[in-house]
Design an enzyme around this catalytic site. Structure first.
Site, PDB file in Angstrom:
ATOM      1  N   ASP A   1       0.862  -1.178   0.000  1.00  0.00           N
ATOM      2  CA  ASP A   1       0.000   0.000   0.000  1.00  0.00           C
ATOM      3  C   ASP A   1       0.900   1.229   0.000  1.00  0.00           C
ATOM      4  O   ASP A   1       1.968   1.225   0.614  1.00  0.00           O
ATOM      5  CB  ASP A   1      -0.890  -0.005   1.250  1.00  0.00           C
ATOM      6  CG  ASP A   1      -1.986   1.048   1.221  1.00  0.00           C
ATOM      7  OD1 ASP A   1      -2.205   1.649   0.147  1.00  0.00           O
ATOM      8  OD2 ASP A   1      -2.613   1.262   2.266  1.00  0.00           O
ATOM      9  N   HIS A   2       0.473   2.255  -0.701  1.00  0.00           N
ATOM     10  CA  HIS A   2       1.201   3.521  -0.615  1.00  0.00           C
ATOM     11  C   HIS A   2       0.932   4.158   0.752  1.00  0.00           C
ATOM     12  O   HIS A   2      -0.217   4.250   1.186  1.00  0.00           O
ATOM     13  CB  HIS A   2       0.740   4.486  -1.714  1.00  0.00           C
ATOM     14  CG  HIS A   2       1.133   4.043  -3.084  1.00  0.00           C
ATOM     15  ND1 HIS A   2       0.238   3.980  -4.131  1.00  0.00           N
ATOM     16  CD2 HIS A   2       2.325   3.632  -3.582  1.00  0.00           C
ATOM     17  CE1 HIS A   2       0.867   3.556  -5.212  1.00  0.00           C
ATOM     18  NE2 HIS A   2       2.122   3.335  -4.909  1.00  0.00           N
TER      19      HIS A   2
ATOM     20  N   TRP B   1      -4.979   4.473   0.394  1.00  0.00           N
ATOM     21  CA  TRP B   1      -6.109   3.629  -0.013  1.00  0.00           C
ATOM     22  C   TRP B   1      -5.800   2.867  -1.296  1.00  0.00           C
ATOM     23  O   TRP B   1      -6.675   2.675  -2.135  1.00  0.00           O
ATOM     24  CB  TRP B   1      -7.392   4.462  -0.167  1.00  0.00           C
ATOM     25  CG  TRP B   1      -7.754   5.237   1.039  1.00  0.00           C
ATOM     26  CD1 TRP B   1      -7.934   4.770   2.309  1.00  0.00           C
ATOM     27  CD2 TRP B   1      -7.988   6.660   1.122  1.00  0.00           C
ATOM     28  NE1 TRP B   1      -8.259   5.795   3.163  1.00  0.00           N
ATOM     29  CE2 TRP B   1      -8.303   6.975   2.465  1.00  0.00           C
ATOM     30  CE3 TRP B   1      -7.973   7.689   0.189  1.00  0.00           C
ATOM     31  CZ2 TRP B   1      -8.583   8.253   2.898  1.00  0.00           C
ATOM     32  CZ3 TRP B   1      -8.244   8.986   0.615  1.00  0.00           C
ATOM     33  CH2 TRP B   1      -8.542   9.254   1.949  1.00  0.00           C
ATOM     34  N   HIS B   2      -4.561   2.404  -1.421  1.00  0.00           N
ATOM     35  CA  HIS B   2      -4.150   1.684  -2.630  1.00  0.00           C
ATOM     36  C   HIS B   2      -3.698   0.264  -2.285  1.00  0.00           C
ATOM     37  O   HIS B   2      -2.655  -0.193  -2.741  1.00  0.00           O
ATOM     38  CB  HIS B   2      -3.023   2.438  -3.337  1.00  0.00           C
ATOM     39  CG  HIS B   2      -3.405   3.806  -3.785  1.00  0.00           C
ATOM     40  ND1 HIS B   2      -2.476   4.800  -4.053  1.00  0.00           N
ATOM     41  CD2 HIS B   2      -4.621   4.371  -4.021  1.00  0.00           C
ATOM     42  CE1 HIS B   2      -3.102   5.900  -4.416  1.00  0.00           C
ATOM     43  NE2 HIS B   2      -4.403   5.661  -4.412  1.00  0.00           N
ATOM     44  N   GLN B   3      -4.484  -0.443  -1.514  1.00  0.00           N
ATOM     45  CA  GLN B   3      -4.106  -1.786  -1.100  1.00  0.00           C
ATOM     46  C   GLN B   3      -4.048  -2.729  -2.313  1.00  0.00           C
ATOM     47  O   GLN B   3      -4.922  -2.670  -3.180  1.00  0.00           O
ATOM     48  CB  GLN B   3      -5.096  -2.299  -0.077  1.00  0.00           C
ATOM     49  CG  GLN B   3      -5.119  -1.444   1.191  1.00  0.00           C
ATOM     50  CD  GLN B   3      -6.114  -1.954   2.187  1.00  0.00           C
ATOM     51  OE1 GLN B   3      -5.873  -2.954   2.845  1.00  0.00           O
ATOM     52  NE2 GLN B   3      -7.251  -1.298   2.303  1.00  0.00           N
TER      53      GLN B   3
END
Length: 523
Positions: free
Chosen positions: A298-299, A448-450
């Site tokens: 994730d970021h 929110w980039h899982q």
């Protein structure tokens, strides 16, 4: 009344699932069922760009929370994810970011398939886009389903951010989705999926125009609980509707597009995953795949906040400028990923330090963090929550990168370019090494980039092959952010659309569907 039998079942109406369902339904001889756990997107919080924060924590959010993390001073950070038609593309900040050239070349290397490489993906992007900006026939497309335009009339604070970056030697580009992401990076005004002042989600772009077709069924408020097998072939899905268990069957294939948390959850609860974990929960092992739920990426970002001299207007959802940069020119991809937001956004653990009523945030982000997490089961049933060990900042290099990113944000925000707009730096301010480390651990939040929890590849930890087929299982594919072997450089929505398009092409070719159009593979 719903039928029980379909040709294809697509689970999840997010960016990838919406694409797959729509593309398969282009063949009128094929019956497609699209299943979504959430409900309608026809609400102001979704359709009005400025209201996107109101979706967080609402019924349109899975509201996942990571396990307590010692590397974040024991914090449990929220990991929001869309639970609505359109998935993340219906609750996010609407940024269209394609990823870096070398992201896609790594996908090709990991999968052993050049069709995942940048040149081929460029052709897919040209097919996808209805680009409203300056003509770039090599990199941009027009007439596609996804309406993309540069943020209209960006606010002075966004324009100043790009100018400040340029003054520090980071080149300015007219778009973050052209030449900029083929080299070291740069700064640019964001491309957005906003049309006539309304969100244009991927569901709206792909599925909505086909809703009257009799061969496409969309089922909402329905949770996929597990896969149904005949031996090692998937023949359908078990779902929960109104508290009841129902079954739907697919004669051809089931495609999981449930996202990087729910896709591994369904695989595990269906008996596909690490044998030891499945047996611990009493789940019969259908296929031992140790990589299911591993490699979570994730970021991560750190909010640097500045106070306005005077209140400023917020436009286009509040995210109008971005920056990608390689701190070392020898790196293949940008390691810095900064997103500007036109209002103050502290973490729950930095808010007490003092946040201005009127201000803006520069999120200092790690584009390719080295920390890796896991998604595990707490129990065998659909209602048993998953355990997400995000392990944010667990790799020591990520903390070092955090310091560099925060310092770049501070230098940008304190640039003379902002003198007329910015009164002061509110967070973090000038801190010593130990204080800055504490700030970073308390400020760290998700972008929110899982992704990456069912990765595509050829090694023993890979879950799907280059055709997105689950190893050892017939008639089952995965197509969402979970198949990424490594997270892309930037927002993941646009790459998920590419993943959906690739999946649809692969499926159409495999089943000799009449609507199949081959994408030329470079080389």
């Amino acid at each position: 009344m719903m039928n029980e039998h379909y040709d294809f079942i697509v689970c999840g109406a997010g960016p990838a699932g919406s694409v797959i369902a729509a593309r398969l339904a282009e063949d009128k001889q094929v019956n497609v069922l699209l299943i979504e756990a959430g409900g309608t997107d026809e609400v102001p919080e979704v359709m009005t760009p400025a209201q996107w924060p109101l979706n967080l924590g609402s019924e349109r959010d899975w509201a996942f929370v990571a396990q307590p993390n010692a590397h974040l001073n024991g914090r449990s950070i929220p990991l929001n994810m869309g639970k609505v038609l359109g998935g993340g593309s219906s609750i996010n900040v609407m940024v269209w970011a394609r990823g870096h050239k070398n992201d896609w070349n790594y996908f090709a290397e990991a999968s052993g398939d050049p069709a995942w490489g940048y040149e081929s993906v460029l052709e897919i992007y040209r097919r996808i886009e209805n680009w409203q900006g300056a003509s770039d026939p090599v990199r941009r497309g027009t007439g596609g389903p996804v309406y993309v335009e540069s943020a209209a009339n960006p606010q002075p604070i966004a324009q100043s951010m790009v100018e400040a970056a340029n003054s520090m030697g980071i080149p300015r580009f007219e778009s973050p989705n052209g030449e900029m992401m083929e080299g070291r990076g740069g700064a640019a005004i964001n491309d957005l999926i906003i049309r006539n002042g309304r969100r244009s989600s991927i569901f709206r772009s792909y599925v909505y125009p086909l809703l009257n077709q009799p061969n496409l069924s969309v089922l909402t408020h329905t949770i996929v609980s597990k896969l149904i097998f005949d031996g090692k072939s998937v023949i359908g899905v078990e779902v929960i509707q109104d508290g009841r268990r129902n079954h739907y069957y697919a004669s051809e294939e089931v495609i999981l597009s449930l996202g990087a948390i729910n896709t591994p959850k369904v695989l595990l609860q269906s008996g596909i995953g690490p044998e030891e974990e499945l047996r611990r929960h009493g789940i019969p092992v259908v296929q031992h795949l140790p990589g299911v739920g591993q490699n979570h990426q994730d970021h991560v970002s750190f909010g640097c906040i500045f106070e306005y001299r005077e209140p400023q207007k917020i436009s286009n959802g509040g995210s109008e400028a971005t920056l990608y940069w390689t701190s070392d020119p020898n790196l293949k991809q940008p390691d810095m990923f900064h997103c500007q937001v036109e209002f103050p956004v502290p973490s729950a653990d930095t808010a007490h330090l003092g946040v201005p009523e009127h201000g803006w945030t520069m999120f200092a982000g790690l584009s390719h963090p080295k920390s890796r997490g896991t998604v595990r089961l707490s129990g065998p049933d659909v209602n048993d929550p998953v355990l997400i060990n995000a392990n944010t900042l667990s790799h020591p290099d990520d903390l070092k990168a955090a310091f560099s990113n925060i310092e770049l944000c501070r230098d940008l925000g304190n640039s003379s370019v902002f003198e007329k707009l910015v009164k002061r730096e509110a967070l973090p301010g000038k801190l010593g090494r130990s204080e800055m480390e504490n700030f970073a651990r308390n400020a760290a939040v998700t972008y929110w980039h899982q992704s990456c929890t069912a990765k595509m590849g050829q090694d023993s930890m890979s879950v799907v092959d280059g055709n997105l087929k689950v190893y050892g299982i017939n008639k089952l594919r995965v197509a969402d952010a979970s198949i990424m072997p490594e997270i892309t450089s930037g927002n993941t929505m646009a790459p998920c659309v590419v993943i959906g398009e690739r999946a649809a092409d692969i499926i159409k070719q495999a089943h000799r569907m009449t609507s199949y159009q081959a994408v030329k593979v470079a080389g």
